[in-house]
Design a protein around this motif. Structure first.
Motif, PDB file in Angstrom:
ATOM      1  N   GLY A  65     125.521  73.630  39.458  1.00  0.00           N
ATOM      2  CA  GLY A  65     124.368  72.820  39.081  1.00  0.00           C
ATOM      3  C   GLY A  65     124.675  71.354  39.212  1.00  0.00           C
TER       4      GLY A  65
ATOM      5  N   GLN B 205     119.212  74.384  44.359  1.00  0.00           N
ATOM      6  CA  GLN B 205     118.278  74.730  43.300  1.00  0.00           C
ATOM      7  C   GLN B 205     116.865  74.878  43.845  1.00  0.00           C
ATOM      8  OE1 GLN B 205     118.722  71.578  40.477  1.00  0.00           O
ATOM      9  NE2 GLN B 205     120.847  72.060  40.011  1.00  0.00           N
TER      10      GLN B 205
ATOM     11  N   GLN C 176     120.334  74.349  28.471  1.00  0.00           N
ATOM     12  CA  GLN C 176     119.038  74.542  29.115  1.00  0.00           C
ATOM     13  C   GLN C 176     118.631  76.012  29.118  1.00  0.00           C
ATOM     14  OE1 GLN C 176     119.955  72.693  32.846  1.00  0.00           O
ATOM     15  NE2 GLN C 176     119.258  70.661  32.207  1.00  0.00           N
TER      16      GLN C 176
ATOM     17  N   LEU D  69     108.764  71.371  35.749  1.00  0.00           N
ATOM     18  CA  LEU D  69     109.977  71.199  36.546  1.00  0.00           C
ATOM     19  C   LEU D  69     109.601  70.340  37.751  1.00  0.00           C
ATOM     20  CD1 LEU D  69     112.969  72.078  36.729  1.00  0.00           C
ATOM     21  CD2 LEU D  69     112.208  74.003  38.140  1.00  0.00           C
TER      22      LEU D  69
ATOM     23  N   GLY E 137     120.968  76.215  35.474  1.00  0.00           N
ATOM     24  CA  GLY E 137     120.872  75.428  34.249  1.00  0.00           C
ATOM     25  C   GLY E 137     122.162  75.404  33.455  1.00  0.00           C
TER      26      GLY E 137
ATOM     27  N   VAL F  72     118.457  69.411  35.815  1.00  0.00           N
ATOM     28  CA  VAL F  72     118.876  70.812  35.848  1.00  0.00           C
ATOM     29  C   VAL F  72     120.329  70.907  36.289  1.00  0.00           C
ATOM     30  CG1 VAL F  72     118.529  73.047  36.952  1.00  0.00           C
ATOM     31  CG2 VAL F  72     116.553  71.666  36.301  1.00  0.00           C
TER      32      VAL F  72
ATOM     33  N   ILE G 178     113.551  68.540  34.172  1.00  0.00           N
ATOM     34  CA  ILE G 178     112.649  69.176  33.218  1.00  0.00           C
ATOM     35  C   ILE G 178     111.951  68.075  32.433  1.00  0.00           C
ATOM     36  CG2 ILE G 178     112.459  70.726  31.240  1.00  0.00           C
ATOM     37  CD1 ILE G 178     115.067  72.065  32.222  1.00  0.00           C
TER      38      ILE G 178
ATOM     39  N   CYS H 246     110.615  78.582  37.937  1.00  0.00           N
ATOM     40  CA  CYS H 246     111.350  77.818  36.919  1.00  0.00           C
ATOM     41  C   CYS H 246     112.399  78.668  36.214  1.00  0.00           C
ATOM     42  CB  CYS H 246     110.363  77.236  35.905  1.00  0.00           C
ATOM     43  SG  CYS H 246     109.114  76.147  36.655  1.00  0.00           S
TER      44      CYS H 246
ATOM     45  N   ILE I 119     116.496  77.845  36.402  1.00  0.00           N
ATOM     46  CA  ILE I 119     117.256  77.568  35.186  1.00  0.00           C
ATOM     47  C   ILE I 119     118.313  78.645  34.948  1.00  0.00           C
ATOM     48  CG2 ILE I 119     117.103  77.380  32.669  1.00  0.00           C
ATOM     49  CD1 ILE I 119     114.383  76.029  33.088  1.00  0.00           C
TER      50      ILE I 119
END
Length: 398
Positions: free
Chosen positions: A238, A246, A106, A167, A102, A225, A186, A94, A98
Motif C-alpha cells: 500500500g 490499488q 483502515q 474513495l 488498506g 489508502v 478516503i 472500495c 481497502i
C-alpha cells in the motif's frame, strides 16, 4: 446452471438471492424511485443475510469468498428487477481496495461496516476533462505538514448522498521525478471543503449522480489508502507508491460487477418478454409461436448466457489473483454484457409493442438504464481499444 461452472455453494447462493429478489422485485424498486428514496430495506436485508460482504475477509465480518459470489448476488437481484447499483461501488471497488491495500486501521474502521451494510462508500474517479483518459486527472494532493490537502472536481459519482465516505482517485507529485502519480484517498462526507451537487439525470434509478468539488480538503495522513510512502520493493503493502496497483485492483471488480448488473437487467427484460409472448394471442396461437418473435428472444438469451460465461471467467481469474488475465476478461465481460443487455431490453420492448412502453410492464425505463452498461464505467470503444492493443498487439493511434 451446471455444477461444472458453479459449486454447490454458489448454486445455493444464487437460489437464495433469487428468492430474496422475488420478495422485492421491480415494483418495489420503482416505488423507491418515485419516492426519491433509496432501497434501504432491500440493502439492509441483503446485508443481514451476508450477501453484501460475501467477497470481504471473514476476519472483518465478510463471507471470505470473492467476485464470483458477489457477482451472483448482483445478477440475481437484477434478474428479479431490483438491482443494487451501490454493490458495484461499496463492497466491490472500495471494499476490495481497502481489503487488499488498506492499513490495519483502515481495514478495522471500514470493512466490518461495508460487510454488514452499516457503512457505505462511494468512488470518485471521472472528471469533467478526464473521462476515459485517467492520465488527465487533475485532482491533486499536496503535503501540508503531516496532512494532505486535496483539490479537484469529480463527476458522475453514484450515491454520495448516502455514502459515509468517498474513495477519491487523486494524484501526488513524485519527489524524485516531479511527475504526478495516482493515489487513493478516503474522504469523509462531512470533510470541510468537500461539496456535492446532484446532476439532473433522465435515468430512473434510486442511486443519484453527483458532481463533487474538493477545495483544499484537509485530510490526515492516514486518509491515504495504505498509509504513507511505501519503501522500495514494498508497493504491494500500500501507500503512496502503490496507487496504480490499488486503482486497477478496484477497476477489475467494477467491470465484473457492471457485467453482472447488465446480465441481470437483460434477464429481467427477457423474462417479461417471454412471459408476454407465451400468453399474448392475436391470431390462433400465442405470438411466441411465431419465429419472428421467438428467434430474436432466443438470440438474446444466447448472448446473455455467453456474456455470463465471460463474466465467470473474469471473476475466477480475479479471485485466483491473476490481475492481468482478469483485466482482459473483465473488459471483455463488460463489453459482452452491455451489448447483450441493450439487445435484450430492446427486443423485450419490441415484443410487447405498445405495452412495452407502459408503466404497467416496467420495461420502458430500462431502455435508458441499459445504455449505462455500454457507457459506464468505460465505454465499449475504450474496451475495443484495450483489446486491440493489449490482446492483439495492434499499434495505438493516440
Amino acid at each position: 446452471m451446471s455444477a461444472v461452472l458453479e459449486t454447490e455453494e454458489q448454486q445455493a447462493l444464487r437460489a437464495a438471492v433469487a428468492a430474496l429478489g422475488k420478495r422485492y422485485g421491480r415494483d418495489y424498486m420503482m416505488s423507491v424511485v418515485r419516492d426519491g428514496a433509496h432501497p434501504r430495506e432491500l440493502w439492509a436485508e441483503a446485508a443481514k443475510l451476508g450477501y453484501l460482504g460475501v467477497n470481504l475477509p471473514q476476519e472483518y465480518g465478510g463471507g471470505d469468498s470473492g467476485m464470483a459470489e458477489l457477482s451472483i448476488v448482483l445478477e440475481e437481484l437484477g434478474a428479479a428487477g431490483c438491482p443494487l447499483l451501490m454493490m458495484v461501488v461499496s463492497p466491490a471497488i472500495c471494499g476490495t481496495v481497502i481489503a487488499r491495500f488498506g492499513t490495519d486501521t483502515q481495514k478495522q474502521q471500514w470493512l466490518p461496516g461495508l460487510a454488514d451494510g452499516s457503512l457505505t462508500m462511494a468512488f470518485g474517479i471521472t472528471e469533467p476533462d478526464a473521462g476515459s483518459n485517467s492520465h488527465r486527472i487533475t485532482t491533486t494532493a499536496r503535503r501540508d505538514g503531516e496532512d494532505w490537502l486535496l483539490t479537484g472536481r469529480k463527476v458522475f459519482v453514484s450515491g454520495v448522498d448516502i455514502a459515509d465516505a468517498t474513495l477519491i482517485v487523486g494524484r501526488t507529485e513524485d519527489a524524485r521525478t516531479g511527475r504526478l502519480k495516482p493515489c487513493l484517498f478516503i474522504v469523509p462526507r462531512d470533510a470541510p471543503g468537500f461539496r456535492r451537487s446532484q446532476i439532473d439525470m433522465e435515468l430512473q434509478a434510486p442511486e443519484k449522480q453527483f458532481e463533487l468539488v474538493l477545495d483544499d480538503v484537509r485530510l490526515p495522513s492516514d486518509a491515504l489508502v495504505g498509509g504513507g510512502t511505501s519503501r522500495s520493493g514494498e508497493a504491494e503493502s500500500g501507500g503512496e507508491d502503490a496507487g496504480l496497483l490499488q486503482l486497477f485492483a478496484g477497476l477489475n471488480p467494477e467491470r465484473i460487477m457492471t457485467a453482472a448488473f447488465a446480465i441481470g437487467m437483460g434477464r429481467y427484460a427477457l423474462g417479461r418478454a417471454v412471459e408476454y409472448a407465451q400468453t399474448r394471442q392475436v391470431w390462433k396461437e400465442p405470438i411466441g409461436s411465431h419465429q419472428a418473435i421467438a428467434h430474436p428472444l432466443a438470440q438474446a438469451h444466447i448472448e446473455l448466457e455467453l456474456a455470463r460465461l465471460m463474466m465467470q471467467k473474469a471473476a475466477r481469474l480475479y479471485d485466483e489473483g491473476d490481475d492481468i488475465g482478469a483485466g482482459e476478461a473483465a473488459n471483455m465481460a463488460k463489453y459482452a454484457a452491455g451489448e447483450a443487455c441493450v439487445k435484450a431490453v430492446d427486443q423485450a420492448v419490441h415484443t410487447l409493442g405498445g405495452n412495452g412502453l407502459t408503466r404497467e410492464y416496467g420495461l420502458a425505463s430500462l431502455i435508458t438504464a441499459a445504455r449505462v452498461a455500454r457507457i459506464a464505467p468505460v465505454s465499449r470503444e475504450m474496451i475495443l481499444n484495450y483489446v486491440s492493443h493489449q490482446s492483439l498487439g495492434l499499434p495505438k493511434s493516440y
